[in-house]
Design an enzyme around this catalytic site. Structure first.
Site, PDB file in Angstrom:
ATOM      1  N   TRP A 103     -20.745 -41.941 -23.075  1.00 29.80           N
ATOM      2  CA  TRP A 103     -21.759 -42.441 -23.373  1.00 29.80           C
ATOM      3  C   TRP A 103     -21.427 -43.517 -21.688  1.00 29.80           C
ATOM      4  O   TRP A 103     -22.327 -44.076 -21.669  1.00 29.80           O
ATOM      5  CB  TRP A 103     -22.246 -43.260 -24.065  1.00 29.80           C
ATOM      6  N   HIS A 104     -20.403 -44.106 -21.990  1.00 27.31           N
ATOM      7  CA  HIS A 104     -20.219 -45.390 -20.745  1.00 27.31           C
ATOM      8  C   HIS A 104     -20.599 -45.346 -19.535  1.00 27.31           C
ATOM      9  O   HIS A 104     -20.523 -46.041 -18.708  1.00 27.31           O
ATOM     10  CB  HIS A 104     -18.812 -45.669 -21.673  1.00 27.31           C
ATOM     11  N   GLY A 105     -20.339 -44.066 -18.773  1.00 25.29           N
ATOM     12  CA  GLY A 105     -20.426 -43.690 -17.860  1.00 25.29           C
ATOM     13  C   GLY A 105     -20.454 -42.240 -16.948  1.00 25.29           C
ATOM     14  O   GLY A 105     -19.644 -41.322 -17.829  1.00 25.29           O
TER      15      GLY A 105
END
Length: 472
Positions: free
Chosen positions: A322-324
């Site tokens: 989700w972060h990247g």
């Protein structure tokens, strides 16, 4: 629009003055207009796309409420809503990662070469508003939002500008019940101003200066000595904390001044004696979102020890993704999942029911947790290098072998001081007694703190850097 910028100061000041001079029926339209201006500052195309996403979700929410009233199942419709939201997120955020992954597994470069001819910009805050929209739809399905929300309340819940770009990820219970009855008094004003000032201090004075000290080391980490890399490992953990916690403080402070209280995202995580407690204090709204909408639906801890471990591992790995869109973020999430699993294996009891460690025992537990977390930051920070992230992370770890040779970090004394300040702010968040002592001294503390912050921003500030979590 950055919180630490003159455009935001102008927008918020005008909104604040108009907001409390209007009757209640005029306040929500004003907040909606201000929120639209806040997001439109990032670009008209992104804003139109964002409004369309909210409108589509509102349409499906109406369908969910209609099915609920008629006694029909909402499971199939909810599945379509979730898929549509994730397709929207995946197209903008993971398109190039998908092509790079195909190259990796096929051993060719044709897919990434194809992607070079396509430009897909990343809409601002897409990860945050996607999770907030999905949570809203699931809550309707679960009967947590039984009554239909008006269109203006629905749009304002997603668009509310203090938390729009990087959270906290709000639930309907955090905001909607208070929307028609904002409350403000002298204590709330004081606390709101203190939060904004503390956020500015964390962001402008600590986080941005740490960034300037450590950013060069990530270009060629293998060239530096052990002490420099060790200190920078903690420096980056402190930078992320001060950057994101500072954003949250300013968001909460702004909301306080408008009569609302939004969730706290950080509760002094660096002083946690266990990893499970750490994740109850770090990025709290994302941790609880992953728990309630991913971990528990996967089965949570209901299927025995190894099933629990698998569910936790899947949740943390997807949280990393989700972060990247990078394997560095995936490994970062998987690493944290392994640490959580190891802690459950060696300490299977509920940490909330265990006796609170004290003295040196607590010190060494806290030290272990913060070391393990800081090491994870190597994967997180090097992920910014794109395809070279894993090789850069390898260079960083092999650089720890430079115990005698290697370059020394310039300004390491300043970095050590900023790390110490970060732990002091963690203590303020961790111990309620410290917050209470601060609050009863607001009458003289706030003017003094304001003067010091303005002075430090004049010395250290360089116009304000972008927040790290704006890229997510």
């Amino acid at each position: 629009m950055l919180f630490n910028s003159l455009p935001y100061l102008a927008l918020f000041s005008l909104t604040f003055l108009l907001y409390w001079s209007l009757p209640q029926k005029g306040r929500k339209p004003l907040l909606l207009v201000s929120s639209l201006l806040f997001y439109f500052y990032s670009g008209a195309a992104f804003s139109i796309h964002f409004l369309l996403v909210i409108a589509v979700n509102f349409y499906f929410s109406l369908k969910l409420w209609k099915n609920k009233r008629e006694g029909k199942s909402t499971s199939k419709l909810l599945t379509w809503i979730i898929v549509l939201n994730f397709v929207n997120l995946a197209f903008f955020k993971y398109f190039y990662f998908f092509l790079d992954s195909l190259d990796f597994f096929t051993g060719s470069l044709q897919f990434s070469e194809f992607g070079k001819g396509i430009h897909i910009p990343l809409p601002l805050a897409i990860s945050f508003y996607t999770f907030q929209l999905i949570a809203l739809q699931v809550d309707i399905h679960r009967d947590h939002v039984p009554e239909r929300i008006s269109s203006i309340d629905y749009f304002l819940f997603i668009l509310f500008f203090p938390q729009l770009i990087a959270g906290p990820i709000m639930r309907t219970t955090d905001f909607l019940p208070k929307l028609d009855k904002p409350a403000i008094d002298f204590n709330r004003v004081q606390w709101g101003i203190f939060l904004i000032l503390s956020g500015l201090f964390k962001k402008v004075v600590i986080a941005d200066n740490i960034s300037g000290i450590i950013s060069g080391i990530y270009q060629h980490p293998g060239e530096y000595n052990f002490f420099s890399l060790y200190l920078v490992t903690f420096g980056f953990a402190c930078q992320v904390y001060c950057d994101f916690s500072g954003y949250t403080d300013m968001a909460r402070g702004s909301a306080y001044l408008l009569g609302y209280e939004i969730p706290e995202n950080f509760r002094g995580p660096f002083l946690s004696p266990s990893f499970r407690e750490f994740w109850g204090r770090w990025h709290v709204t994302l941790s609880t979102w992953l728990r309630d909408y991913l971990y528990i639906p996967l089965g949570g801890s209901r299927g025995g020890f190894w099933r629990t471990q698998a569910n936790s591992m899947i949740t943390m790995t997807l949280g990393g993704l989700w972060h990247g869109a990078n394997f560095g973020y995936v490994i970062w999430g998987a690493y944290l999942g392994l640490i959580l699993g190891a802690e459950r294996f060696f300490s299977p009891g509920d940490p909330k029911k265990e006796e609170e460690p004290r003295g040196w025992k607590r010190f060494w537990k806290v030290a272990l947790i913060i070391h393990l977390f800081a090491i994870s930051g190597i994967f997180f920070r090097t992920a910014a290098a794109g395809k070279n992230s894993l090789s850069l992370a390898w260079d960083y770890f092999t650089g720890f072998l430079n115990i005698i040779g290697g370059k020394a970090l310039v300004r390491w004394e300043e970095l050590a001081a900023f790390i110490l300040f970060t732990f002091l702010w963690n203590a303020v968040q961790y111990y309620p007694s410290i917050r209470e002592k601060i609050q009863i001294r607001f009458r003289w503390l706030l003017p003094s703190f304001s003067f010091v912050i303005l002075l430090l921003m004049g010395i250290f500030g360089d116009g304000g850097g972008e927040f790290i979590y704006f890229q997510f």
